[in-house]
Design a protein around this motif. Structure first.
Motif, PDB file in Angstrom:
ATOM      1  N   LEU A  20       2.993   0.259   6.073  1.00  0.00           N
ATOM      2  CA  LEU A  20       1.534   0.356   5.901  1.00  0.00           C
ATOM      3  C   LEU A  20       0.880  -1.014   5.795  1.00  0.00           C
ATOM      4  N   ASP A  39       5.136 -11.042   2.272  1.00  0.00           N
ATOM      5  CA  ASP A  39       6.264 -10.105   2.172  1.00  0.00           C
ATOM      6  C   ASP A  39       7.521 -10.853   1.791  1.00  0.00           C
ATOM      7  N   SER A  74       7.734 -13.116  -3.882  1.00  0.00           N
ATOM      8  CA  SER A  74       7.836 -11.796  -4.477  1.00  0.00           C
ATOM      9  C   SER A  74       6.611 -11.605  -5.367  1.00  0.00           C
ATOM     10  N   VAL A  75       6.008 -10.426  -5.283  1.00  0.00           N
ATOM     11  CA  VAL A  75       4.817 -10.170  -6.100  1.00  0.00           C
ATOM     12  C   VAL A  75       5.137 -10.101  -7.590  1.00  0.00           C
ATOM     13  N   ASN A 101      -0.071  -3.796  -1.972  1.00  0.00           N
ATOM     14  CA  ASN A 101       0.609  -2.737  -1.225  1.00  0.00           C
ATOM     15  C   ASN A 101       2.134  -2.765  -1.384  1.00  0.00           C
ATOM     16  N   THR A 151      -2.313   0.492  -4.488  1.00  0.00           N
ATOM     17  CA  THR A 151      -1.668   1.576  -3.736  1.00  0.00           C
ATOM     18  C   THR A 151      -0.992   2.530  -4.714  1.00  0.00           C
ATOM     19  N   TYR A 166       8.960   5.774 -10.210  1.00  0.00           N
ATOM     20  CA  TYR A 166       7.905   5.517  -9.224  1.00  0.00           C
ATOM     21  C   TYR A 166       6.592   6.220  -9.633  1.00  0.00           C
ATOM     22  N   LYS A 170       3.094   4.396 -10.317  1.00  0.00           N
ATOM     23  CA  LYS A 170       1.943   4.640  -9.443  1.00  0.00           C
ATOM     24  C   LYS A 170       0.743   5.152 -10.230  1.00  0.00           C
ATOM     25  N   PRO A 196      -1.452   6.944   0.077  1.00  0.00           N
ATOM     26  CA  PRO A 196      -1.108   7.237   1.471  1.00  0.00           C
ATOM     27  C   PRO A 196       0.020   8.259   1.624  1.00  0.00           C
ATOM     28  N   ALA A 198       2.674   8.400   4.893  1.00  0.00           N
ATOM     29  CA  ALA A 198       2.918   7.807   6.210  1.00  0.00           C
ATOM     30  C   ALA A 198       4.404   7.707   6.490  1.00  0.00           C
ATOM     31  N   THR A 200       7.173   5.649   7.200  1.00  0.00           N
ATOM     32  CA  THR A 200       7.661   4.266   7.159  1.00  0.00           C
ATOM     33  C   THR A 200       9.127   4.357   6.771  1.00  0.00           C
ATOM     34  N   ARG A 201       9.769   3.219   6.661  1.00  0.00           N
ATOM     35  CA  ARG A 201      11.188   3.273   6.261  1.00  0.00           C
ATOM     36  C   ARG A 201      11.321   3.904   4.876  1.00  0.00           C
ATOM     37  N   THR A 203       9.800   6.538   3.749  1.00  0.00           N
ATOM     38  CA  THR A 203       9.768   8.002   3.765  1.00  0.00           C
ATOM     39  C   THR A 203      10.791   8.595   4.739  1.00  0.00           C
TER      40      THR A 203
HETATM   41  P1  NAI Z   1       7.724  -0.215   3.356  1.00  0.00           P
HETATM   42  O1  NAI Z   1       9.051  -0.279   2.663  1.00  0.00           O
HETATM   43  O2  NAI Z   1       7.697  -0.082   4.828  1.00  0.00           O
HETATM   44  O3  NAI Z   1       6.814  -1.454   2.956  1.00  0.00           O
HETATM   45  C1  NAI Z   1       6.831  -2.045   1.690  1.00  0.00           C
HETATM   46  C2  NAI Z   1       6.852  -3.535   1.893  1.00  0.00           C
HETATM   47  O4  NAI Z   1       6.782  -4.179   0.616  1.00  0.00           O
HETATM   48  C3  NAI Z   1       8.147  -4.021   2.559  1.00  0.00           C
HETATM   49  O5  NAI Z   1       7.839  -4.778   3.713  1.00  0.00           O
HETATM   50  C4  NAI Z   1       8.823  -4.847   1.483  1.00  0.00           C
HETATM   51  O6  NAI Z   1       9.562  -5.957   1.988  1.00  0.00           O
HETATM   52  C5  NAI Z   1       7.640  -5.287   0.643  1.00  0.00           C
HETATM   53  N1  NAI Z   1       8.040  -5.644  -0.721  1.00  0.00           N
HETATM   54  C6  NAI Z   1       8.850  -4.953  -1.552  1.00  0.00           C
HETATM   55  N2  NAI Z   1       9.005  -5.599  -2.714  1.00  0.00           N
HETATM   56  C7  NAI Z   1       8.254  -6.726  -2.616  1.00  0.00           C
HETATM   57  C8  NAI Z   1       8.012  -7.806  -3.503  1.00  0.00           C
HETATM   58  N3  NAI Z   1       8.573  -7.843  -4.724  1.00  0.00           N
HETATM   59  N4  NAI Z   1       7.188  -8.799  -3.104  1.00  0.00           N
HETATM   60  C9  NAI Z   1       6.619  -8.780  -1.862  1.00  0.00           C
HETATM   61  N5  NAI Z   1       6.839  -7.788  -0.978  1.00  0.00           N
HETATM   62  C10 NAI Z   1       7.638  -6.767  -1.347  1.00  0.00           C
HETATM   63  O7  NAI Z   1       6.954   1.018   2.680  1.00  0.00           O
HETATM   64  P2  NAI Z   1       5.480   1.618   2.921  1.00  0.00           P
HETATM   65  O8  NAI Z   1       5.648   3.083   3.064  1.00  0.00           O
HETATM   66  O9  NAI Z   1       4.735   0.868   3.942  1.00  0.00           O
HETATM   67  O10 NAI Z   1       4.824   1.380   1.472  1.00  0.00           O
HETATM   68  C11 NAI Z   1       3.649   0.616   1.253  1.00  0.00           C
HETATM   69  C12 NAI Z   1       3.035   1.057  -0.060  1.00  0.00           C
HETATM   70  O11 NAI Z   1       2.581   2.414   0.061  1.00  0.00           O
HETATM   71  C13 NAI Z   1       3.998   1.041  -1.235  1.00  0.00           C
HETATM   72  O12 NAI Z   1       3.306   0.616  -2.401  1.00  0.00           O
HETATM   73  C14 NAI Z   1       4.387   2.491  -1.376  1.00  0.00           C
HETATM   74  O13 NAI Z   1       4.833   2.805  -2.672  1.00  0.00           O
HETATM   75  C15 NAI Z   1       3.092   3.173  -1.011  1.00  0.00           C
HETATM   76  N6  NAI Z   1       3.217   4.556  -0.627  1.00  0.00           N
HETATM   77  C16 NAI Z   1       3.769   4.897   0.578  1.00  0.00           C
HETATM   78  C17 NAI Z   1       3.838   6.225   0.930  1.00  0.00           C
HETATM   79  C18 NAI Z   1       4.336   6.652   2.257  1.00  0.00           C
HETATM   80  O14 NAI Z   1       4.227   7.849   2.567  1.00  0.00           O
HETATM   81  N7  NAI Z   1       4.861   5.755   3.078  1.00  0.00           N
HETATM   82  C19 NAI Z   1       3.420   7.300   0.013  1.00  0.00           C
HETATM   83  C20 NAI Z   1       2.794   6.829  -1.183  1.00  0.00           C
HETATM   84  C21 NAI Z   1       2.723   5.505  -1.484  1.00  0.00           C
END
Ligand code: NAI
Length: 301
Positions: A20, A39, A74-75, A101, A151, A166, A170, A196, A198, A200-201, A203
């Motif tokens: 996302l 990232d 890292s955040v 995010n 998010t 989680y 959240k 969201p 979506a 992604t890896r 889900t």
């Molecule tokens: P994703 O795993 O594709 O993306 C998450 C990104 O955050 C990754 O690129 C990862 O390297 C980065 N990341 C992780 N820890 C980090 C850190 N300490 N510092 C900097 N970067 C870091 O997952 P997605 O699905 O794109 O998730 C994005 C956000 O949406 C997350 O907060 C997730 O919890 C939230 N979310 C996603 C849902 C979905 O259906 N995909 C549902 C509900 C929430």
């Protein structure tokens, strides 16, 4: 109506190396924003790390003529977040938009959950949302302009089996938003949440492939773009997935006032239907509004 544009605006998107966050970063850049693609490049459970993912997104942005830089902090890391903000300020001199995010998962039922699994998820989602916000807050205040998106997830608002860590994290970011919408108001800082769904890896294993096929991250991003735009609301929780958008709210029922004789556990049991009845239920904008209802009911209103 005119297009939503971000010319002259600077945005930081955390966790924007994939999923996302990558879509949010690409779309803001397409609409004119200068984007910091943050990232850490770790795996879904938060282990490992490489700056390649963020760099790739920067290349994609540059390929269509947009402006972007990568940052691998890292955040959760104080020094890293400080450097992320310092680098942004040194490069572009302002920060108008922050999209918090970044996220990880460590799904386990409570019996199997190690303290470290709870801690890691709280670190990335709660501290990893708070720290970047704290680091940009005074800059946004001084600018009298700021747009922040946190998010959240249906897992926090409604629950999801195996996600107590989680879900807690959240929901915590919504508590953060609820207070910061009040503290930011006089400096034109608006803060909202996206919830969201979506493919992604994150889900991959959680939903069947035919469902995931309909859930492109691109279908969530328009919601985020609106929430960081000039006309953004504040304190909204926008749920988004597959092109569907809705608002999630916490309601409180009108309830009852139990006077002396009834003020007991039995009184609550006997009035449960009235306490839970939906007539007159309201969503409050702040805690004080809720308190006023109690005073009104005490006075017989
Ligand atoms: P994703 O795993 O594709 O993306 C998450 C990104 O955050 C990754 O690129 C990862 O390297 C980065 N990341 C992780 N820890 C980090 C850190 N300490 N510092 C900097 N970067 C870091 O997952 P997605 O699905 O794109 O998730 C994005 C956000 O949406 C997350 O907060 C997730 O919890 C939230 N979310 C996603 C849902 C979905 O259906 N995909 C549902 C509900 C929430």
């Amino acid at each position: 109506m005119s297009d939503i544009r971000f010319d002259g605006k600077v945005a930081i998107v955390t966790g924007a190396g994939g999923g996302l966050g990558r879509q949010h970063a690409l779309e803001l850049a397409r609409r004119g924003a200068k984007v910091v693609v943050n990232d850490l490049g770790g795996s879904v459970d938060g282990s490992g790390g490489s700056s390649e993912a963020a760099l790739k997104v920067v290349e994609e942005i540059k390929a269509f003529g947009g402006e972007a830089i990568a940052h691998g902090a890292s955040v959760t890391d104080d020094a890293g977040v400080a450097d992320l903000v310092k680098t942004t300020m040194e490069t572009w001199g302002q920060i108008d938009i922050l999209i918090a995010n970044a996220g990880i998962l460590r799904d386990r039922t409570l019996t199997k959950m190690e303290l470290a699994d709870f801690e890691a998820v709280m670190q990335v989602h709660v501290w990893g949302t708070f720290k970047p916000i704290k680091a940009v807050w005074d800059i946004m205040k001084a600018q009298n302009y700021g747009r922040i998106v946190v998010t959240t997830s249906s897992s926090g608002m409604y629950g999801n089996f195996g996600q107590s860590n989680y879900g807690a994290a959240k929901m915590a970011v919504l508590g953060l938003m609820n207070t910061l919408k009040l503290e930011g108001a006089k400096n034109n800082i608006k803060i909202n949440a996206i919830s969201p769904v979506a493919a992604t890896r994150m889900t991959e294993g959680l939903m069947p492939p035919e469902v995931l096929a309909k859930l492109a991250p691109e279908a969530v991003t328009p919601g985020v773009v609106y929430l960081v735009s000039e006309d953004a609301p504040t304190g909204a929780i926008l749920t988004a997935g597959a092109g569907a958008f809705a608002l999630s709210r916490i309601y409180e029922t009108e309830g009852v006032y139990l006077s002396d004789g009834d003020l007991s556990a039995e009184g609550i049991r006997d009035h449960w239907d009235q306490i839970t009845g939906e007539d007159g239920q309201k969503a409050y904008f702040n805690g004080g509004e809720q308190g006023q209802k109690f005073f009104r009911k005490m006075a017989g209103g």
